[in-house]
Design a protein around this motif. Structure first.
Motif, short mmCIF file in Angstrom:
data_model
loop_
_atom_site.label_atom_id
_atom_site.label_comp_id
_atom_site.label_asym_id
_atom_site.label_seq_id
_atom_site.Cartn_x
_atom_site.Cartn_y
_atom_site.Cartn_z
N LEU A 90 0.79 -1.23 0.00
CA LEU A 90 0.00 0.00 0.00
C LEU A 90 0.82 1.28 0.00
N VAL A 91 2.10 1.17 0.31
CA VAL A 91 2.96 2.36 0.27
C VAL A 91 4.27 2.03 -0.44
N LYS A 92 4.83 3.04 -1.09
CA LYS A 92 6.14 2.84 -1.72
C LYS A 92 7.06 3.97 -1.30
N LEU A 93 8.35 3.66 -1.39
CA LEU A 93 9.36 4.64 -1.01
C LEU A 93 9.59 5.60 -2.16
N ALA A 94 9.65 6.89 -1.84
CA ALA A 94 9.87 7.90 -2.88
C ALA A 94 10.82 8.96 -2.33
N GLU A 95 11.42 9.70 -3.23
CA GLU A 95 12.31 10.81 -2.83
C GLU A 95 11.55 12.09 -3.14
N LEU A 96 11.29 12.92 -2.14
CA LEU A 96 10.51 14.13 -2.37
C LEU A 96 11.37 15.37 -2.12
N PRO A 97 11.18 16.42 -2.95
CA PRO A 97 11.98 17.62 -2.76
C PRO A 97 11.83 18.17 -1.35
N ASP A 98 12.95 18.53 -0.73
CA ASP A 98 13.01 19.13 0.61
C ASP A 98 12.52 18.22 1.74
N ARG A 99 12.18 16.99 1.45
CA ARG A 99 11.68 16.10 2.51
C ARG A 99 12.46 14.80 2.56
N GLY A 100 13.37 14.57 1.62
CA GLY A 100 14.13 13.33 1.59
C GLY A 100 13.24 12.16 1.21
N ARG A 101 13.59 10.99 1.75
CA ARG A 101 12.78 9.81 1.46
C ARG A 101 11.43 9.92 2.16
N ALA A 102 10.43 9.33 1.54
CA ALA A 102 9.07 9.44 2.07
C ALA A 102 8.30 8.20 1.62
N LEU A 103 7.18 7.95 2.27
CA LEU A 103 6.32 6.84 1.85
C LEU A 103 5.05 7.43 1.25
N VAL A 104 4.69 6.98 0.04
CA VAL A 104 3.48 7.50 -0.61
C VAL A 104 2.54 6.35 -0.93
N ALA A 105 1.26 6.67 -0.98
CA ALA A 105 0.23 5.64 -1.22
C ALA A 105 0.32 5.14 -2.67
N THR A 106 0.30 3.82 -2.82
CA THR A 106 0.36 3.23 -4.17
C THR A 106 -1.03 3.08 -4.77
N CYS A 107 -2.08 3.28 -3.96
CA CYS A 107 -3.47 3.11 -4.41
C CYS A 107 -4.35 3.85 -3.41
N PRO A 108 -5.64 4.03 -3.71
CA PRO A 108 -6.50 4.67 -2.69
C PRO A 108 -6.54 3.79 -1.43
N ILE A 109 -6.33 4.42 -0.30
CA ILE A 109 -6.26 3.67 0.97
C ILE A 109 -7.49 4.00 1.81
N LYS A 110 -8.04 2.95 2.42
CA LYS A 110 -9.27 3.14 3.20
C LYS A 110 -8.94 3.38 4.68
N PRO A 111 -9.86 4.05 5.40
CA PRO A 111 -9.64 4.28 6.83
C PRO A 111 -9.38 2.96 7.56
N GLY A 112 -8.36 2.94 8.38
CA GLY A 112 -8.06 1.75 9.20
C GLY A 112 -7.15 0.74 8.52
N GLU A 113 -6.92 0.88 7.22
CA GLU A 113 -6.07 -0.13 6.56
C GLU A 113 -4.66 -0.12 7.15
N ILE A 114 -4.11 -1.33 7.26
CA ILE A 114 -2.74 -1.45 7.79
C ILE A 114 -1.76 -1.17 6.66
N LEU A 115 -0.93 -0.15 6.85
CA LEU A 115 0.01 0.26 5.82
C LEU A 115 1.36 -0.43 5.99
N LEU A 116 1.66 -0.74 7.22
CA LEU A 116 2.99 -1.30 7.50
C LEU A 116 2.96 -1.99 8.85
N SER A 117 3.62 -3.13 8.93
CA SER A 117 3.84 -3.76 10.22
C SER A 117 5.33 -4.05 10.23
N ASP A 118 6.06 -3.37 11.10
CA ASP A 118 7.52 -3.36 10.97
C ASP A 118 8.18 -3.89 12.24
#
Ligand SMILES: C[S@@+](CC[C@H](N)C(=O)[O-])C[C@H]1O[C@@H](n2cnc3c(N)ncnc32)[C@H](O)[C@@H]1O
Length: 387
Positions: free
Chosen positions: A9-37
Motif C-alpha cells: 500500500l505504500v512505496k518509497l519515494a524521494e521528495l523535494p526538501d523532505r528526503g525519502r518518504a512513503l506515498v500511497a500506491t493506491c487509494p487507501i481506506k480508513p483503518g487499513e494497515i500500511l505497515l507492520s515493521d
C-alpha cells in the motif's frame, strides 16, 4: 521522483526538501494497515523499565506468563539488564553483549543508561548481523555535535570486551544521531497519568515516514500481547488517503501547540514544519494556541452532518482561513480521555473490505464508536489487542 516498493500500500519515494518518504500506491481506506515493521534494535527507555521488562521481547515481567529468569550467561551480575521472560526469551543476546552489560555501573542514571544500552545493542548488531547494522546506518541522520557522545563513547569502550571494526567516536556520534531522528517509543500501558515510554526501537521501514502535524496515519504498538511480533510497530490509515499522497505520522502527540511542535522538530529533526496546520497556526497569538478551546468552539458550532461533509472535503478545501478542517481533526481523531490526547484510527477493515466503525486510540487503547460510545469498559482500561 524515484520509488521502491516497501509494502503493497505504500512505496518509497524521494521528495523535494523532505528526503525519502512513503506515498500511497493506491487509494487507501480508513483503518487499513500500511505497515507492520519489526525493530532492528530495541532498548529500555529508563532504568526502571530495564528492571521490569524482559530484556529480549520487552513484555512486562509482571505478566503471569512472563516469570522472570536471570540470563544464564555472564550478565546475571547486572539484574537491571538481564531478566528474561520464561516463555521464549532465554536464547538472547550474545556473550559479548552479556559481558558488556554486566560491566555497566549499577547506578547509571536513565539519561545515560538508555543511550548506553542503545549503543551496546547497535555495536552488538554490527557483529551479529552486519546486514542489519548497515540498515541501521542507512536510516536518516548524520553525526552532529552531540554533547553526550564523548562520555557515552568512553563508557561503551570501557565495557565492550572486543569492540567491532570501525568502532570510533565518530561512529558512536552517527549512531546517536540515527537514534534521535528515528526512534519510536513503545509505550507503557496508559494508567491515566503521564504517558510513559517503556522502550525505544529503530524500525527500518517505519523510519521512512515523514512528519505532519495533521497526520493521515498513526502507529500502534501492542508490546504485551502474545506471539513473536509483539514489538512490531503497526501503522494504520486514519482516514481515506488518495493514491500518490504522501503518508505521514506525527512525531509527537498531535495536541501540542505550534511553538512546542516547531521547537521539537527543529531541535530533534532539523527542519521547520510548513504543513497546512503550521501555516495557519503560525499567525495565531499565544492565547490562540489552545486546542481544547477551539475544539469546544467547533463542537458547539457544528451539527454532525456538517461535520461529515467537512470531513469529506477536509484535504481539498477549507473555510477560507484554513482553521475549520484542522479543528475538525481534533474532534474526530484525538482521544478525549483525560490526560490521553492519543490519536484515533479505525480498526482495520474486515477481509471482505467492510470498514469498521470502531476507533482505537493509539495511547490508551480505548475503543469507541464514531458516536462516542465507550466499547471497552471506560476508565482504566489498557485497551484491546488487535488479534
Ligand atoms: C524519520 S526520518 C523520515 C525519513 C527521511 N525523510 C529520510 O530521508 O530517511 C526524519 C527526517 O525526515 C525529514 N522530515 C520529516 N518530516 C519532514 C517534513 N514534514 N518536512 C521536511 N523534512 C521532514 C527530517 O530531515 C527528519 O529529520
Amino acid at each position: 521522483m524515484s520509488s521502491t516498493s516497501v509494502e503493497p500500500l505504500v512505496k518509497l519515494a524521494e521528495l523535494p526538501d523532505r528526503g525519502r518518504a512513503l506515498v500511497a500506491t493506491c487509494p487507501i481506506k480508513p483503518g487499513e494497515i500500511l505497515l507492520s515493521d519489526a525493530p532492528l534494535i530495541l532498548y529500555p527507555a529508563t532504568a526502571s523499565a530495564a528492571a521490569t521488562v524482559c530484556s529480549r521481547c520487552f513484555r512486562s515481567l509482571s505478566s503471569p506468563s512472563s516469570a522472570p529468569i536471570r540470563c544464564p550467561s555472564h550478565c546475571s551480575a547486572s539484574p537491571a539488564a538481564s531478566s528474561f521472560c520464561s516463555a521464549r526469551c532465554l536464547a538472547s543476546h550474545s556473550p559479548n553483549l552479556c559481558l558488556a552489560l554486566s560491566r555497566l555501573p549499577a547506578s547509571l542514571p536513565s539519561e545515560l543508561l538508555s543511550p548506553a544500552l542503545f549503543l551496546l545493542g547497535a555495536y552488538d548488531l554490527a557483529v551479529a548481523s552486519p546486514s542489519d547494522f548497515l540498515r541501521l546506518l542507512s536510516v536518516h541522520g548524520t553525526a552532529a555535535a552531540d554533547v553526550d557522545a564523548p562520555a557515552l563513547h568512553s563508557l561503551v569502550s570501557s565495557v565492550l570486551p572486543s569492540p567491532p571494526s570501525g568502532f570510533s567516536l565518530e561512529l558512536t556520534a552517527t549512531l546517536l544521531a540515527k537514534d534521535k531522528a528515528n526512534a519510536f517509543g513503545l509505550m507503557e500501558p496508559f494508567d491515566g497519568g503521564d504517558r510513559r515510554v517503556r522502550a525505544y526501537g529503530i524500525y527500518p521501514n517505519a523510519s521512512f515516514f515523514n512528519h505532519d502535524c495533521l497526520p493521515n496515519a498513526c502507529r500502534f504498538d501492542y508490546v504485551d500481547q502474545g506471539g513473536e511480533r509483539n514489538s512490531d510497530i503497526v501503522v494504520r490509515a486514519i482516514h481515506d488517503i488518495p493514491e500518490g499522497r504522501e503518508v505521514c505520522l506525527s512525531y509527537f502527540p498531535v495536541n501540542w501547540g505550534y511553538a512546542e511542535r516547531q521547537m521539537r522538530l527543529l531541535e530533534d529533526y532539523g527542519f521547520r514544519c510548513e504543513c497546512d496546520r503550521c501555516v495557519v497556526e503560525k499567525d495565531w497569538s499565544d492565547d490562540d494556541d489552545d486546542d481544547d478551546e477551539r475544539e469546544e468552539e467547533v463542537e458547539e458550532g457544528m451539527e454532525e452532518d456538517e461535520g461529515d461533509e467537512a470531513m469529506d472535503n477536509m484535504e481539498e478545501a477549507d473555510d477560507g482561513d484554513g482553521k475549520f478542517p484542522h479543528a475538525y481533526f481534533f474532534v474526530r481523531y484525538v482521544c478525549d480521555r483525560e490526560n490521553c490526547g492519543g490519536t484515533l484510527a479505525p480498526l482495520p477493515p474486515s477481509p471482505e473490505g467492510m470498514l469498521s466503525n470502531l476507533m482505537e486510540c493509539n495511547v490508551c487503547g480505548w475503543l469507541k464508536t464514531e458516536d462516542n460510545t465507550d466499547q471497552d469498559g471506560g476508565e482504566g482500561s489498557s485497551g484491546l489487542m488487535l488479534d
